[in-house]
Design a protein around this motif. Structure first.
Motif, short mmCIF file in Angstrom:
data_model
loop_
_atom_site.label_atom_id
_atom_site.label_comp_id
_atom_site.label_asym_id
_atom_site.label_seq_id
_atom_site.Cartn_x
_atom_site.Cartn_y
_atom_site.Cartn_z
N ILE A 187 0.86 -1.19 0.00
CA ILE A 187 0.00 0.00 0.00
C ILE A 187 0.90 1.24 0.00
CG2 ILE A 187 -1.62 1.33 1.43
CD1 ILE A 187 -2.70 -1.35 2.47
N GLY A 188 0.53 2.22 -0.81
CA GLY A 188 1.27 3.50 -0.80
C GLY A 188 0.80 4.32 0.38
N TRP A 189 1.36 4.03 1.55
CA TRP A 189 0.85 4.64 2.79
C TRP A 189 0.86 6.16 2.76
CZ3 TRP A 189 -1.74 1.53 5.81
CH2 TRP A 189 -1.44 0.16 5.79
N LEU A 190 1.90 6.72 2.17
CA LEU A 190 2.00 8.18 2.20
C LEU A 190 1.70 8.81 0.84
CD1 LEU A 190 5.28 8.42 4.32
CD2 LEU A 190 2.93 8.66 5.12
N SER A 191 1.26 7.98 -0.11
CA SER A 191 1.09 8.53 -1.47
C SER A 191 -0.37 8.70 -1.88
CB SER A 191 1.81 7.64 -2.48
OG SER A 191 1.30 6.33 -2.42
N GLU A 192 -1.31 8.26 -1.08
CA GLU A 192 -2.73 8.45 -1.38
C GLU A 192 -3.32 9.33 -0.27
OE1 GLU A 192 -4.37 7.43 -4.01
OE2 GLU A 192 -2.62 6.40 -4.82
N PRO A 193 -4.25 10.22 -0.62
CA PRO A 193 -4.76 11.16 0.40
C PRO A 193 -5.30 10.45 1.65
CG PRO A 193 -5.56 11.78 -1.77
CD PRO A 193 -4.84 10.47 -1.95
N GLY A 194 -6.12 9.41 1.45
CA GLY A 194 -6.73 8.74 2.59
C GLY A 194 -5.72 8.05 3.48
N THR A 195 -4.84 7.27 2.86
CA THR A 195 -3.85 6.53 3.65
C THR A 195 -2.82 7.48 4.26
OG1 THR A 195 -2.69 6.07 1.60
CG2 THR A 195 -4.06 4.29 2.49
N ALA A 196 -2.52 8.56 3.54
CA ALA A 196 -1.54 9.52 4.07
C ALA A 196 -2.08 10.17 5.35
CB ALA A 196 -1.21 10.60 3.04
N THR A 206 4.13 21.19 -8.08
CA THR A 206 3.90 19.81 -7.62
C THR A 206 2.53 19.69 -6.97
OG1 THR A 206 5.22 20.40 -5.70
CG2 THR A 206 6.24 18.91 -7.28
N ASP A 207 2.10 20.76 -6.30
CA ASP A 207 0.74 20.74 -5.75
C ASP A 207 -0.28 20.57 -6.87
OD1 ASP A 207 1.53 20.94 -3.16
OD2 ASP A 207 1.11 23.08 -2.93
N MET A 208 -0.02 21.24 -7.98
CA MET A 208 -0.92 21.15 -9.14
C MET A 208 -1.00 19.70 -9.63
SD MET A 208 -0.48 23.18 -12.76
CE MET A 208 1.03 22.37 -13.32
N ALA A 209 0.15 19.08 -9.81
CA ALA A 209 0.16 17.69 -10.28
C ALA A 209 -0.46 16.76 -9.23
CB ALA A 209 1.59 17.25 -10.59
N GLY A 210 -0.15 17.04 -7.99
CA GLY A 210 -0.68 16.21 -6.90
C GLY A 210 -2.19 16.24 -6.83
N ARG A 211 -2.77 17.38 -7.14
CA ARG A 211 -4.23 17.51 -7.11
C ARG A 211 -4.88 16.63 -8.17
NH1 ARG A 211 -7.40 19.46 -3.57
NH2 ARG A 211 -8.42 21.14 -4.68
N VAL A 212 -4.17 16.43 -9.29
CA VAL A 212 -4.74 15.56 -10.34
C VAL A 212 -4.54 14.10 -9.96
CG1 VAL A 212 -4.71 15.00 -12.80
CG2 VAL A 212 -4.18 17.33 -12.06
N THR A 253 -3.82 12.63 -6.98
CA THR A 253 -4.38 12.08 -5.75
C THR A 253 -5.77 12.61 -5.37
OG1 THR A 253 -3.36 13.76 -4.35
CG2 THR A 253 -2.07 11.80 -4.77
N ALA A 254 -6.12 13.81 -5.85
CA ALA A 254 -7.42 14.36 -5.43
C ALA A 254 -8.48 14.23 -6.51
CB ALA A 254 -7.26 15.82 -5.03
N GLY A 255 -8.08 13.69 -7.67
CA GLY A 255 -9.05 13.43 -8.73
C GLY A 255 -9.50 14.66 -9.50
N LEU A 256 -8.77 15.78 -9.36
CA LEU A 256 -9.13 16.96 -10.14
C LEU A 256 -8.77 16.74 -11.61
CD1 LEU A 256 -9.59 18.74 -7.58
CD2 LEU A 256 -8.21 20.48 -8.67
N SER A 257 -9.48 17.38 -12.51
CA SER A 257 -9.10 17.28 -13.92
C SER A 257 -7.87 18.16 -14.12
CB SER A 257 -10.24 17.78 -14.81
OG SER A 257 -10.40 19.17 -14.62
N PRO A 258 -7.04 17.85 -15.12
CA PRO A 258 -5.88 18.71 -15.36
C PRO A 258 -6.28 20.17 -15.58
CG PRO A 258 -5.66 16.67 -16.60
CD PRO A 258 -7.02 16.65 -16.00
N GLU A 259 -7.41 20.39 -16.24
CA GLU A 259 -7.87 21.77 -16.49
C GLU A 259 -8.14 22.49 -15.16
OE1 GLU A 259 -9.14 19.14 -17.96
OE2 GLU A 259 -8.94 19.41 -20.13
N ALA A 260 -8.85 21.79 -14.27
CA ALA A 260 -9.19 22.40 -12.98
C ALA A 260 -7.93 22.66 -12.15
CB ALA A 260 -10.16 21.51 -12.22
#
Lengths: 318, 452
Positions: free
Chosen positions: A173-182, B419-425, B427-434
């Protein structure tokens, strides 16, 4: 009538007023108020110099645009207004509450369990008490760095145990790489580190409850759960409230665990207020705004502190 | 006890002088003695060795750190100066500088990264004279170094070296598969990675985090530029979701696809910090990654088996070419320093070619050239892997590219906006446009604040 003679009644009136003030002060502050002030003065000066002045200066700076190496420029409440509508700040506030209440809730349950186990007749009780205190005693930075390694996807011991040794999961599991698990991971580390404080405090409270109360309850036919509910919990109520409030303040301000494990990532999923403050202060180097972030939640924390102080005073009186 | 005080106390005991007279005379004697001692201390101070506080960057290349410390200590002995050395590394240098500047107690001399001159401008001294003199003696400055250290027409830092990122490839795996080094990210790196990785053995074709880190931010910056985009236009105005929108969207989509679609990255890559790819590469879990020379140094210094199996190449590019974010470590002298001349002398001493060569040799490719003369040094031909380092340095660009390097551009990088921008896509499921729109709003905000 000479001028001197004319001044006498005025002087007498002044003396009379001074005496009245002195009498009034003595009535309000007590007969030894002068001596009392003398004794209080050093600590008052210390509090002013070490608490009031820095705090007042921080409040002032939070109302300025202050960049490193440049003088502050007064902007009033601009920083606070801007933060109110800032999506990243809002996310940090929500994350801080999730982090704090998630951690404190579980620490309370685990701490209570630890105290109950340690009050029961188990062997090597002293040894177990010592072992359970280790997370609390270990420096947070050291613990967090160890957990960073433990949680690593490829090289961490947790995935190794789950996948290779116990074969509980087909892949790690990506413990620190997914929002929920992180978020769960940083909460988990905070719980691991903080529950012994709950446990040891409850243990001290439980030991102060007279054994006769338990005996009387048992004679009356109370079950273990009823004894816990009607004897143990009321017996440690004040300690319980104080510990929960203290832990809430500490957890809300916890920086090290989140910063070392995730730096607020991935994608801001674990961004909490202390880390956000740090980023604005040292990443953006906007000191005024950073202090505004730190002070924004002060009213909420102040309410907690007031409740805490009330209970502590009540505890002392009782 | 002072003889005069002893006499006075004897007179008091004998009843020859009154208590009040004793106190008055004793006060005069004590005050005079204290004043005399004060003068003596000042005189002694005037003859003591001057003290110079020097802050250095503690890089992962420890052999280079040792050489630098030795050079400074030797200078101190030769010039009869007390040198107080202090170190700061990637994670704590900004805090140290901020705290010291705000407390009004900065060091005399400090080794800064490329952001230093821009960020600490109000507290830094103009070092144009020594910077120009040193540059002239070494054939002139390379353009990126001048851009990094010259602020508003004045040099606020004396360039020292450039530490650049390059592309690491497991040469043995590449050759076994009959492949050649990839030149473009898409499709070359993707295909290369797919052909070489073996997920079942936890061996991944590409390892590049998009998490909040210097590595992640550097990669995002490079990929936006290489697709013809970037956060800024040529006038230094925000362009993330305006004039550079299309190029940035493609670049962002590619970065995200390496994790989500192509699955060429390890599953935990979004939780990585700056050292994670170094550890994963050295543990044999990666076929390719982007990193500075410190990873190569670590393998060479430890005689790691992968050192000989590693090929360093130019950073792969995109449709608009291959652009790499630059670096320029430099010496700054703080305006509060009372020993600015000594600071300049120390800088001249350290930038002497014999000493710098010793430092460069110990640094295994990390101390890249910032002066034209140093780019021609035979050292850069001594290891085939150094060629990529040298060429990446020579073509590097600064934050703000294609526009000027501005405080806003520096802050966008320092705040890990990309990196926050990429991370939002991811891990947070945002579209690249958003995510692009959200990041653009942040860049605009920083631009407004820093311009104001």
């Amino acid at each position: 009538m000479s001028i001197q003679a004319a001044q006498l009644p005025a002087k007498a009136a002044l003396d009379g007023r001074g005496r009245a003030v002195a009498v009034g002060l003595r009535r309000v502050l007590g007969p030894d108020y002068r001596m009392g002030m003398l004794f209080v003065a050093p600590i008052l000066l210390l509090v002013l110099a070490l608490v009031a002045y820095p705090f007042g200066y921080a409040v002032y700076l939070s109302m300025t645009r202050k960049y490193v190496g440049l003088p502050p420029v007064w902007v009033g409440f601009d920083n606070y207004v801007k933060l109110t509508w800032d999506g990243f700040f809002q996310r940090a506030v929500v994350n801080s509450f999730i982090f704090t209440f998630g951690s404190v809730g579980v620490k309370l349950v685990l701490g209570m369990a630890m105290a109950l186990v340690l009050t029961s007749q188990i062997r090597w009780r002293g040894f177990w008490t010592g072992v359970l205190l280790i997370p609390w005693v270990a420096p947070t930075v050291v613990s967090a760095l160890n957990f960073l390694w433990i949680f690593d996807y490829s090289l961490g011991v947790l995935n190794y145990l789950l996948v290779r040794v116990f074969r509980l999961l087909p892949q790690g599991i990506g413990w620190l790489s997914e929002p929920g698990t992180a978020m769960a991971s940083v909460i988990g580390v905070n719980i691991w580190r903080g529950f012994p404080f709950f446990g040891i405090s409850f243990l001290a409270g439980m030991k102060a409850i007279p054994g006769e109360l338990y005996e009387a309850a048992a004679v009356d036919g109370a079950t273990a759960l009823q004894r816990f509910r009607h004897v143990t919990v009321p017996g440690i109520k004040n300690i319980l409230i104080i510990v929960v409030l203290l832990s809430t303040i500490w957890t809300f301000n916890d920086f090290q665990i989140v910063y070392i494990l995730t730096k607020g990532g991935p994608g801001g999923a674990t961004q909490v207020l202390p880390v956000f403050t740090y980023e604005i202060a040292f990443g953006a180097q906007r000191l005024g705004e950073a202090i505004a972030v730190a002070l924004y939640m002060l009213p909420a924390l102040a309410a907690v502190i007031i409740v805490l102080a009330r209970y502590m005073r009540r505890g002392r009186r009782s | 006890m002072d003889n005069r005080l002893r006499d006075l106390s004897e007179q008091l005991a004998a009843g020859l002088i009154a208590r009040r007279e004793f106190l008055r005379k004793a006060a005069v004697v004590t005050g005079g003695t204290a004043a005399g001692l004060g003068v003596l201390r000042t005189m002694a101070g005037a003859q003591a060795k001057p003290k110079l506080r020097v802050w250095l960057f503690k890089s992962f290349v420890t052999a280079g750190n040792d050489v630098l410390a030795k050079h400074i200590e030797t200078w101190g002995q030769e010039r009869k100066v007390d040198v107080e050395l202090d170190w700061a590394t990637f994670g704590d240098r900004e805090q140290k500088f901020v705290a010291a500047i705000e407390a009004g107690n900065p060091p005399d001399v400090a080794e800064m990264n490329l952001y230093g001159p821009m960020r600490y401008k109000p507290a830094l001294r103009d070092v144009s004279k020594v910077a120009t003199e040193i540059a002239k003696a070494k054939g002139g400055l390379l353009p990126f170094a001048e851009k990094a250290t010259k602020v508003d027409g004045k040099f606020l830092g004396v360039p020292r070296y450039a530490m650049i990122t390059v592309f690491y490839i497991r040469k043995d795996i590449m050759e076994a598969k009959g492949l050649k080094p990839p030149k473009l990210y898409d499709p070359d790196v993707v295909e290369f990675a797919k052909k070489t990785q073996d997920a079942a053995k936890d061996l991944w074709g590409f390892g590049q985090t998009l998490n909040r880190s210097d590595d992640g931010d550097g990669f995002m910056q490079n990929i936006l530029w290489s697709y013809g985009g970037g956060p800024w236009d040529k006038d230094g105005k925000p362009a993330l979701a305006t004039s550079n929108r299309e190029a940035n969207l493609k670049a962002l989509q590619f970065a995200v696809d390496t994790i989500k679609k192509h699955k060429i990255q390890p599953p935990g890559v979004m939780g990585w910090t700056d050292v994670s790819n170094n550890e994963a590469y050295m543990a044999g879990k990666l076929v390719t990654t982007n990193n500075g020379a410190s990873l190569y140094y670590a393998m060479v210094a430890k005689k790691h088996e992968l050192a000989a199996k590693t090929l360093l190449t130019l950073t792969p590019g995109g449709p608009a070419g291959s652009l790499v974010g630059g670096s320029c470590y430099n010496w700054g002298i703080f305006s509060k320093s009372k020993h600015a001349e000594l600071g300049e002398d120390l800088i001249r001493w350290l930038e002497d070619e014999t000493r710098f060569t010793e430092y460069m040799n110990a640094s295994v490719g990390q101390a890249g050239p910032v002066y034209k003369g140093r780019a021609d040094h035979p050292y850069w031909k001594s290891d085939p892997n150094f060629e990529a380092i040298l060429q990446n340095i020579l073509r590097s660009v600064m934050p703000g590219h294609p526009g000027p390097m501005t405080p806003a551009a520096v802050e966008v990088q320092a705040q890990k906006t990309l990196t926050d921008m990429a991370g939002r896509v991811v891990t947070a499921g945002l579209s690249p446009e958003a995510a692009l729109k959200e990041a653009h709003a942040r860049v605009e905000e920083i631009y407004k604040i820093r311009r104001g």
